[in-house]
Each structure stands twice: as C-alpha cells, then as structure tokens.
Design an enzyme around this catalytic site. Structure first.
Site, mmCIF file in Angstrom:
data_model
loop_
_atom_site.group_PDB
_atom_site.id
_atom_site.type_symbol
_atom_site.label_atom_id
_atom_site.label_comp_id
_atom_site.label_asym_id
_atom_site.label_seq_id
_atom_site.Cartn_x
_atom_site.Cartn_y
_atom_site.Cartn_z
ATOM 1 N N HIS A 79 47.064 40.376 36.162
ATOM 2 C CA HIS A 79 45.788 40.244 35.441
ATOM 3 C C HIS A 79 44.666 39.977 36.459
ATOM 4 O O HIS A 79 43.630 40.631 36.438
ATOM 5 C CB HIS A 79 45.869 39.110 34.423
ATOM 6 N N ASP A 108 21.581 62.429 47.145
ATOM 7 C CA ASP A 108 22.966 62.027 46.885
ATOM 8 C C ASP A 108 23.289 60.873 47.811
ATOM 9 O O ASP A 108 22.420 60.358 48.495
ATOM 10 C CB ASP A 108 23.923 63.204 47.116
ATOM 11 N N TRP A 144 47.157 35.942 42.050
ATOM 12 C CA TRP A 144 46.435 36.965 42.811
ATOM 13 C C TRP A 144 46.171 36.492 44.233
ATOM 14 O O TRP A 144 45.859 37.276 45.107
ATOM 15 C CB TRP A 144 45.125 37.334 42.100
ATOM 16 N N SER A 171 39.559 51.909 49.965
ATOM 17 C CA SER A 171 38.553 52.490 49.084
ATOM 18 C C SER A 171 37.252 51.689 49.160
ATOM 19 O O SER A 171 36.163 52.261 49.269
ATOM 20 C CB SER A 171 39.082 52.513 47.654
ATOM 21 N N SER A 172 37.375 50.357 49.142
ATOM 22 C CA SER A 172 36.177 49.521 49.201
ATOM 23 C C SER A 172 35.431 49.720 50.507
ATOM 24 O O SER A 172 34.205 49.745 50.538
ATOM 25 C CB SER A 172 36.541 48.046 49.098
ATOM 26 N N HIS A 255 36.351 33.974 49.361
ATOM 27 C CA HIS A 255 35.091 33.438 48.879
ATOM 28 C C HIS A 255 33.963 34.455 48.927
ATOM 29 O O HIS A 255 33.270 34.654 47.939
ATOM 30 C CB HIS A 255 34.700 32.112 49.510
ATOM 31 N N GLU A 257 34.382 37.462 48.636
ATOM 32 C CA GLU A 257 34.765 38.383 47.552
ATOM 33 C C GLU A 257 34.140 37.952 46.222
ATOM 34 O O GLU A 257 33.684 38.785 45.435
ATOM 35 C CB GLU A 257 36.297 38.422 47.446
ATOM 36 N N TYR A 259 31.365 36.563 45.830
ATOM 37 C CA TYR A 259 29.963 36.975 45.836
ATOM 38 C C TYR A 259 29.833 38.485 45.864
ATOM 39 O O TYR A 259 28.832 39.026 45.397
ATOM 40 C CB TYR A 259 29.218 36.299 46.993
ATOM 41 N N SER A 270 18.474 41.389 37.545
ATOM 42 C CA SER A 270 17.098 41.427 38.045
ATOM 43 C C SER A 270 16.372 42.710 37.652
ATOM 44 O O SER A 270 15.151 42.778 37.746
ATOM 45 C CB SER A 270 17.080 41.286 39.567
ATOM 46 N N HIS A 304 36.777 25.251 50.477
ATOM 47 C CA HIS A 304 36.675 24.436 49.267
ATOM 48 C C HIS A 304 37.679 24.904 48.214
ATOM 49 O O HIS A 304 37.816 24.265 47.185
ATOM 50 C CB HIS A 304 35.242 24.419 48.715
ATOM 51 N N HIS A 305 38.374 26.004 48.485
ATOM 52 C CA HIS A 305 39.451 26.425 47.586
ATOM 53 C C HIS A 305 40.754 25.715 47.917
ATOM 54 O O HIS A 305 41.760 25.965 47.280
ATOM 55 C CB HIS A 305 39.680 27.930 47.686
ATOM 56 N N THR A 330 21.151 29.631 44.645
ATOM 57 C CA THR A 330 21.524 30.063 43.298
ATOM 58 C C THR A 330 20.518 29.535 42.286
ATOM 59 O O THR A 330 20.102 30.250 41.370
ATOM 60 C CB THR A 330 22.936 29.563 42.941
ATOM 61 N N LYS A 333 17.401 31.588 42.242
ATOM 62 C CA LYS A 333 17.534 32.822 41.464
ATOM 63 C C LYS A 333 17.368 32.554 39.968
ATOM 64 O O LYS A 333 16.632 33.263 39.279
ATOM 65 C CB LYS A 333 18.896 33.482 41.725
ATOM 66 N N ARG A 452 47.197 25.121 36.062
ATOM 67 C CA ARG A 452 47.113 26.542 35.748
ATOM 68 C C ARG A 452 48.444 27.203 36.064
ATOM 69 O O ARG A 452 49.314 26.613 36.692
ATOM 70 C CB ARG A 452 45.980 27.206 36.521
#
Lengths: 528, 158, 373
Positions: A79, A108, A144, A171-172, A255, A257, A259, A270, A304-305, A330, A333, A452
């Site tokens: 998931h 293009d 994950w 791909s990315s 991390h 990722e 963002y 925006s 921090h993870h 943040t 924004k 979790r």
C-alpha cells in the site's frame, strides 16, 4: 507574419502519427504522456486503495478476521510503496507533462523520446509489485521503509520489490532531468524565471530534489539486495553491518521524498487559489523562496524519523531544531495563501473546495508534524498511529486533495469538456468527511499507544478503529464517484468555454485555445 | 520559429530554432551544483561504508551531463530556408558546422512524409534526385505547417 | 470461503454497535506514571494548545474571508499582492514561537537521555517474537511471551480484559528506583515501548542502546513492540509490574531459587545497595590487570560482547567454552586485545560499540578470559 501564421490553430487537431495502441506506445507528445501518467496513477491509486481496504477491514475489530498477519504486513508494505511511487509521484509528473510546456510556452518537453521511456518504465515496475504478491512466500512484509535485517529474511518477493523500486527510480530520474531541462531551457522569450507560474517553480525545485536523492534510494536498495544474495554486510549485523546505517540512508532519501510529493502540490494550490479568489497570488517571490528553503531544509532533517534508534543526544537536539525550523517557511506559504483569499472575490467551485480542504487539513498535518518534531514527545508517538494519521494528513489531504483539485481545474483545458459541478462538490464533501472520519481518530489511537503495522490490537483501541474503518471505506467508495465524474465528463461533458474560470491568469488559459491543441505553441508567445 | 519577408534580395525567409532560455553560464551553474550536491551526499555515505550510492550518483550525473550537453549544443542550432530570386537556399547551423544547400526554385518540390509509429514526419526539399531535410528542431505539427507555407509560397510566385 | 466472508460481515456489523458500546475513549497520552512522563505529557499539551491557538487565528481569518469576501455577496477583488512588512512579521513570529517551544523541549530531552547512576540494570533482548530479560546484578534471566490464547485471537473464545497485552513472565521492578534498560536484539529490529512509563527505545541487533524509567507507583504497565519485526509483530507485548521494594526482594529471591543462580549473584547483590558499580569493578579488577582504567569488564562484556560471545552468533567462541578459548589465549593477551580493539574475522572493532575506550575493551576481554579458563 500573420499571413503565414493565419492557420496556426486550424491544424490543432491533425494527428499524423500512428493510431490506437501504437500511438500511446510510441508517442513523444507531452500531452499524451501526461494523460498516460495520470491514468496510470489513478489505476495505482485504486490498487493501493484496495490494499488499504484490506488493512482497514482487518483492523475493524480486534482479533484476526480477514487476512493472516503475513498478508497484513504485505498489504501495509505495498500500500505504501504503490501509493508513494505508483500513485502520487506519477500523478504530479502527469501534471508536469501537461502543464509545464503550456505554462512556459514550449512546444514540448526538452527530451520527448526520453519522456516516453520514463513513462513506459512504470507499468513493468507496477507489474513486478503485483507479481510480488504471488510468488512463494507471498509479498514482503517489511513496510515501505524496508528496514533490514527484516528485509534480509524475506523471500523472493523482496527481490522483485527491489527491482521495481530500481525501475521506478530510473523513471523518476529521467522524468526529472526532462523537467529540469525543460523549465530551464525551453522557456519562451520573455518568460523569465520569476514570471513563471508557481507550478513550474515548484516542479523545478522538486526535480532538483529528485535528482539529488534518487541515487541514494537506488544505492540503498541495491545494498539490501547484495546483503541478501552476495554476502555483503552493509546492514547485516551478523557480519558486522549496521542496520541503523540503512535508516540514515533511507531517510536521507525519504525526507526529501516527502517534499517531492508535497511541493508540486503546493504549486497546484498556488494556481487554484488565485483563480477562484480573482486576485493575484500574494507574495509570489516569498512563495518561491519559501519553497526553496523547504527543499534545502529537507536535506537536513532526515533523522527525525529515527529519534528512537539511540543516536547521541546532541544529534537529537540538532535534528529537533532543524525540523522545527521547517515550520517557518511552511507557515509563510499558508499565510500567503490565506492573504491571497483576503479581500478577494471568491467563488467555490470544486477545484477551490479541494484547495481549501487541502489548506485546512495540510495545516493540521503540519501541526502534528511539529508535535512529532519535539523529540521527547516523539519518543512517545514514534511508530504509533499518531504518525500514521500525521502522514496521511499531509499525503492524502495534502498531495491527493491537491491533485484532485488540479484535475478538476485543468480538465476543461485538457479535454474541452466540463465535469458535472454538482457531482464534483459531492466528491469533495464525501472525501473530506470520510477522510477525517478515517484519520482524525487515528491521532487518539496513537496517543493512547497503538503501534502501527499491527494486524490486531487490544480492546482499548476497538472503538476508534471501528470508526476509522468506516471512514476509510467511505473514503474509498467516494473515489469511485470521482472515476464516474471523469468518465462522464469525457463522454458527455458540456463543451468547456475558452476560459471556464474567470480568475485564471497563467498563459495556458490566456493564450491557448480550449481544449489545448495537440501541439501547443507554434509561435513562441510573448510574455510582458 | 521566426520569419520575415521582403528584405532584398530575399523574398521569403524562415528561421527555425529551439527555445533556449538557459545561458551556458546557467547551464554550468545548475550542472555544477547538482554534481557537487550529489557527490557530497554519495561521498558522505561512502565514508560511512555505504559506497554503493556512488556508482548510481555517477551514472545519474553522466546522464545529466549528456542532457545538458545536448541542450547546450541545441541552443545555437538553427535552420533557415530562404527564397531569393529563383533560388531556394537552406542553411543549417548545427554544432558549429554550417551547411548550405541550394535549389532551383522552379525545379524544387516540397516533400512531406507523414509520421509513422510516433516518429515525426519528414519535411524535405527534393530536386533532381537530391533531397534535403528541413525542420529538424520543429515539432511534427510545425513541420506540417511549414510544408504548407512553403508550398503556398512556391505556388504563389511561380 | 463465502461462509467465512458472510460470517465476517455479520461480525463486522454487529461489532460496529457492540464496539462502540464498550471500551474507554481516550483522547490523549496514557496517564503517566513517571516524573519524566508527566513532563512529556505537559509538554505535549502545551504544544497542542499553541498549535490550536495559531490554527484558530489563521483559519478564523480564512473563514472570515470566505464569509465576507465572496463573489456571491458582491465583494470586489482588491489587487494587492505583496506587503513586505506583513511577510517579515509572519516569518519572525512563528520563529519566536518555535524558540519558546524549543526551550522546554530541550530540557525534557536532556532529562530523558540521562541514563546515569541507575539503581537497577536490566538487559532486554528482542527476539522474533519474545523478549528476554536479564537482571545483570541479580543473575536472573527469563523469556517473556504473549500469554493470550490463540483461540481468542481467532475469535473462537471471548477476548479477555488484557487481550494481547498479557505475558507469561512479567518483568518486575521496584517502585521509585531508577531502572536502566539495556536494549539489543537477536535477529531483527524491535522496539521496547511502555506508554505509561514514557519509554520507547529501538532494539538493534549488534548494538546496545539504553533507556530508563523510575516508576512512581506500583502497578502493571502494558506496552508492545513498536518496530515492525515480522509476522508476529503485533503479538509481542511488554508487561512491567512495578512492586514495592520488599515485594521486589522477595521476587528476586524466588527467581534466583528457581533458576539456581542465588550463589553466583550473592557477591553483587550484597554490595549493590551502597555503590552498584564499584564492587563489580573490584571483582573484575582482581582478575584483570587492565580493569582499573576500563571499569567493569563484566558490564562492558554484557553490553557489547555478550550478543555474540554469549550465543556463539556469527561463529564467535562462546564464553565459558574452555576448548574454544584455550588455543586463543595461547596466542597471548596482547594479540587478543588487538583483535578485540581492531576487529578480527567476523568480529567488528570493539564489538561494534566504538564508544568504548581501549581500556574498557581490555577489561571485557579479561572478564571473558576469566570466565573461560
């Protein structure tokens, strides 16, 4: 000049390429590729969503009812992987493909052929992830985040998963190289960087982040693979490896990722809010700087993870302070978005509703992020449902709501058809209510100490889990309504006017006919 | 794509070139900063024993380098097609090389082969068994358009 | 299959009602039973309150704008899109608020990480899927596993009050004493988590981490493994029973009697009340020349070497295995010191714990040899 260009738009619909499936296999057109990305991402969203339904069904009440723990763990793993790499990221790459050339006045993308490859890498990767469920031993139950040494114990599905992540990463990388060169090099004369629509800015920054961190992910999963099969000991403690090193590497990728997913969503919001406030975006340049600061900070906060791995207290302090700092840009924004609405002339069509929903819930997710940034509090909440609630507020109510808003916003531009406004509003309100039902209560579960990634729980957690499951199923079913709305618009939607949104002001609205012609700009538009 | 009429001795001039909003300085700055960041990250991890990020970062930087080199090379490229008295002139400037092709206006034929299998259509001028392509950096749609314009021009003045 | 699905659906619908009827609703952290826990609880409340105020202010403004500045009430859009003063203000104010939060957070964190001078040290090892508890001074060791019967999990029997949060052997600690938990794991990552004691620490194979708590009142505190560790991850609870000092001593004596370790432990427990660290160091010092500078070889051994040398993991020669150690000690003490400090074959330098000084490693080697002679 006019004499020569008099027929410019007339050929808009001429398609001289192959037809049918070959058109899509071989297309180098950014709009075809954009659509394919979006459809692929929606298919993955349904698949990942189905897995979420399995998870929530099992957690509806204490005890094991639906699946066994191995399958449960596989569901949480895939998931996460499918939603992050298969649904949300491709969705925003789809937006980038559709919008960036239109917004900067380019015919293009910079490398159309590479663009085609980067899309067609995705389906094989998705197939590998699906196939991983059916090999002996079933799907890998590692989350994950794929922390070793658990990953080293897994069966063949782990290898398929690692290959899939490699392909998705490739791909990315190709996608982001394409985007970075397009935004930087393919702008029409007069379209300076600081005149670009904010969406292009957010993708420029995102592409930079992607290029910087994708090799880290590729390296990390490759080392997992060699630890598994080639007797290396990067992370395997049995041979002197360090499992915590993997976590550092993973989150150094992970991390940014977060963002990479959130920043293009900021870009979409925006674009939407000024259009429906009928007022230019407040603080354009501070938006650009805030986005860039968030991107830079995202490299400096990864640990921090992992507050509970037992790093030195000095490191914990540093990561706590750095993480708290993210709240500043943040906040800027969010304040800018609110100031854009202030003294506007607002209407509330579906895209705006999703944008407001985004703003409201993403900010809530930001606050729980701040709570989690505080190390001593996080030690209580780490790896509990509080974290699950937090990242679903930023990923679902953040990125996904923004993607929904963007699709409703640009659908008339892309297809020339309007969606059903009433149904669109139903989709929003159902999603909004069920989302909160599913995830708000998870804060309470986490605070009370429910870990979790567990398939079964003690009785004190029963009530909120039941509520959460009801909410999750409601949310899941609401997304079928979304599919119906889109199909209905495509088949029998009303013809969209040139500019369906009164306040939309970026050049894809002001300079291009609706729907956008197969090839956008034959003559470079002039930006004044 | 720009074109202008009239200035003697040309009756018709058509220039095609890519957008190239990134200067070579800008290109070097972006590429340089990405290489630095990527190198710093992967070397940092290599020092802690996780050296396998390095080859991936290296491969990616190579790809990025080729991409930036490609857009750099493209930046100066252009083609012009001009009708000048009874001559048609195609001038091509590509990666520092100039080539020039001349056709007799009354014998030249505009050829357009529609695209197949996702490849762009081919636009060319043909005369006496000689064929020269035009519009390499135009999109498919633009080539269709240029073909039509050229045919009109040739018919007009004939 | 169909019957099972139908059954499941029925259970779901019914329990939807039943589920809402029993069980307590809890909206905040669990009631804390340690001084540190109270601090964390208050810190959390304070931050949530600040966030709530900001949330109300910001979204109050937004809702006001939505209400008043809408097209349907005929509001005309203004055209401003910049205001440097305002932008600076709303950059600086959040920064100041964050500074205000950082101060108490830092203080709490420093207290949380201070594991020095414990009254009692327990080594906890996570395995798939059970916990091993070793009382280092008392020489007590046991495993602790889920006690909930399978039938309850499979919905055959009614679920008990402490469903999934009950174990066969609870870890028993005295009230009011600083308990230091040394954590490691034997296979994959685990995490030792007791919410009411404000303790969560990852258990990492190959490494030893520590944490601590000082329970304020007797009681039974329940938690779970918090790091995904495989299929039974949801089934490895942690149960801590906090008892009075007297009950604790009785429990220790009983355990030692059961495990037949009383004699071995006497030396340390007798001396423990005054200075828990020093006597152990003296013991080691008698046997080992390097111990004076290296502190307690036994403790260093337990923290950093025992993982492999206790179990023979990764081919390590086991402690007490005279046959395995004889040829090794024949190489001479300096060679062994060298291997222990610099790494050898599968053995990582300093057993993987680079925070150790050379003297500490040497002390551990002395201890290991003394036990294996």
């Amino acid at each position: 000049m006019e004499a020569v260009h008099g027929h410019a738009h007339e050929h808009g619909h001429d398609h001289h390429g192959p037809t049918g499936i070959m058109r899509y296999l071989t297309t180098t057109n950014h709009k075809d590729i954009g659509s394919m990305y979006l459809w692929f991402s929606f298919a993955m969203f349904l698949l990942g969503g189905a897995m979420a339904m399995v998870i929530r069904a099992e957690l509806f009440q204490p005890g094991l009812q639906v699946v066994n723990p191995e399958v449960f763990n596989a569901m949480t793993t895939y998931h996460g992987l499918i939603m992050v790499f298969g649904a949300i990221m491709p969705a925003f790459v789809g937006f980038a493909n559709w919008l960036i050339p239109m917004q900067i006045g380019a015919p293009d993308m910079a490398f159309p052929r590479m663009n085609n490859w980067s899309f067609w890498l995705l389906p094989p990767a998705a197939l590998l992830l699906i196939l991983a469920q059916f090999v002996p031993g079933g799907g890998a139950g590692v989350g994950w985040t794929m922390y070793p040494p658990l990953t080293i114990q897994q069966g063949m599905s782990m290898d398929l998963t690692i290959f899939a992540v490699h392909i998705l990463g490739m791909s990315s990388i190709m996608g982001s190289i394409n985007i970075i060169t397009t935004v930087l090099n393919m702008r029409a004369p007069g379209m300076t960087l600081m005149k670009m629509p904010l969406f292009c800015w957010t993708w420029l920054i995102t592409a930079y982040l992607l290029i910087a961190v994708m090799p880290v992910l590729a390296g990390a999963v490759t080392m997992l693979l060699t630890d598994r099969h080639f007797d290396t000991h990067f992370f395997n403690p049995a041979g002197g490896g360090d499992p915590v090193l993997f976590q550092h590497i993973f989150w150094f990728f992970g991390h940014p990722e977060v963002y990479i997913i959130a920043i293009p969503a900021f870009g979409v919001i925006s674009q939407i809010i000024p259009a429906f406030a009928r007022k230019p975006l407040f603080g354009y340049s501070s938006m650009v700087y805030a986005t860039a600061s968030i991107a830079i900070l995202s490299f400096l906060v990864w640990a921090h993870h992992m507050y509970t791995v037992g790093m030195p207290v000095q490191a914990q302090l540093y990561f706590m302070f750095a993480t708290m700092l993210i709240a500043v840009p943040t906040g800027v924004k969010v304040f800018n978005w609110v100031a854009t609405m202030w003294k506007g002339s607002m209407t509330f069509e579906t895209p705006m509703l999703f944008a407001l929903g985004f703003l409201f819930l993403f900010t809530l997710g930001g606050f729980t992020g701040l709570v989690l940034a505080i190390t001593p509090v996080d030690v209580q909440l780490h790896d509990t449902y509080y974290v699950v609630a937090h990242f679903h507020y930023v990923m679902v109510a953040g990125a996904l709501f923004s993607a929904f808003g963007g699709i409703y916003f640009w659908l008339p531009k892309w297809t020339g058809k309007m969606y059903d406004e009433t149904l669109g509003k139903w989709h929003f309100w159902l999603s909004f209510i069920f989302f909160n039902l599913a995830f708000f209560v998870q804060h309470f579960l986490g605070l009370a100490g429910m870990p979790r990634r567990i398939p079964d729980y003690s009785l004190q957690f029963a009530d909120f889990n039941a509520v959460s499951t009801i909410g999750a199923f409601g949310f899941g079913l609401s997304q079928l309504l979304f599919l119906y709305i889109i199909l209905k618009a495509l088949r029998s939607g009303e013809k969209a006017p040139q500019k369906p949104w009164e306040g939309a002001d970026s050049i894809e609205w002001t300079m291009l006919p609706t729907p956008a012609p197969y090839h956008s700009f034959e003559k470079p538009p002039v930006i004044r | 794509m720009d074109h202008a009429y009239g200035e003697e001795p040309h009756n018709f001039v058509l220039v095609s070139q890519h957008n190239h909003s990134l200067s070579s300085t800008g290109r070097n700055a972006v590429l340089g900063s990405l290489v630095l960041v990527s190198l710093a990250i992967s070397l940092g991890f290599a020092l802690h024993g996780a050296w396998m990020i390095l080859p991936f970062a290296g491969a990616e930087m190579a790809l990025l380098f080729f991409a930036f080199r490609a857009i750099g090379r493209r930046a100066g490229n252009y083609e012009t097609i001009s009708i000048c008295g009874d001559r048609i002139l195609i001038e091509r400037w590509e990666s520092g090389k100039t080539s020039r092709f001349e056709f007799n206006r009354f014998w030249a034929q505009v050829v357009f082969q529609p695209a197949r299998h996702g490849r762009g259509g081919v636009l060319a001028l043909r005369s006496h068994g000689r064929e020269v392509q035009f519009g390499r950096h135009l999109t498919q749609e633009q080539r269709v358009h240029v073909a039509r314009t050229l045919k009109e021009q040739l018919r007009h003045d004939r | 299959m169909i019957r099972r699905t139908a059954h499941t659906l029925l259970v779901m619908v019914l329990s939807c009602w039943a589920g809402l009827a029993f069980g307590e609703m809890r909206f905040n952290l669990q009631d804390q039973k340690t001084a540190l826990g109270h601090t964390v609880y208050d810190l959390h409340n304070a931050i949530v309150l600040i966030c709530l105020i900001i949330f109300i202010v910001v979204f109050g403004a937004m809702l006001y704008a939505i209400w008043k500045h809408r097209k349907s009430v005929g509001h005309q859009a203004a055209h401003f899109h910049e205001n440097t003063t305002v932008e600076v203000i709303w950059t600086v104010i959040p920064f100041l608020i964050l500074l205000g939060m950082a101060y108490p957070a830092t203080k709490t964190l420093l207290a949380q990480r201070d594991t020095s001078s414990p009254d009692l040290t327990i080594k906890v090892t996570g395995y798939q899927w059970k916990w091993q508890y070793e009382y280092l001074q008392e020489n007590i060791s046991f495993f602790s596993m889920l006690a909930t019967p399978r039938a309850q999990i499979e919905n055959i029997e009614e679920k008990g009050e402490n469903y999934l949060l009950e174990v066969d052997n609870e870890v028993v600690v005295p009230v009011g004493k600083k308990v230091r938990i040394l954590l490691t794991a034997g296979d994959v990552l685990h995490a030792w988590y007791v919410p009411a004691l404000a303790v969560k620490q990852d258990a990492i194979p190959g490494f030893v981490r520590d944490t601590w708590f000082r329970a304020e009142e007797p009681g039974v505190y329940r938690g779970q493994c918090a790091e995904l560790c495989g299929k039974e991850h949801g089934y490895m609870p942690v149960v801590v029973r906090v008892v009075t000092a007297q009950e604790y001593d009785e429990w220790v004596a009983q355990q030692q009697a059961e495990q037949g370790t009383a004699a071995a432990a006497t030396a340390t427990t007798d001396a423990a009340p005054e200075t828990p660290q020093a006597p152990a160091a003296e013991d080691a010092g008698a046997a080992a020349p390097a111990a004076a500078a290296g502190g307690d070889g036994a403790e260093v051994y337990a923290q950093s070497c025992g993982m492999c040398h206790e179990t023979g993991l990764a081919g390590a020669p086991k402690i007490g295995d005279k046959a395995a150690w004889a040829p090794r000690s024949a190489k001479g003490l300096d060679v062994l010191y060298g291997h222990a400090i610099g790494g050898f074959n599968m053995m990582p330098p300093k057993g993987g714990n680079l925070a150790l000084s050379d003297a500490q490693v040497k002390a551990a080697v002395d201890h290991l040899l003394a036990q294996s002679r």
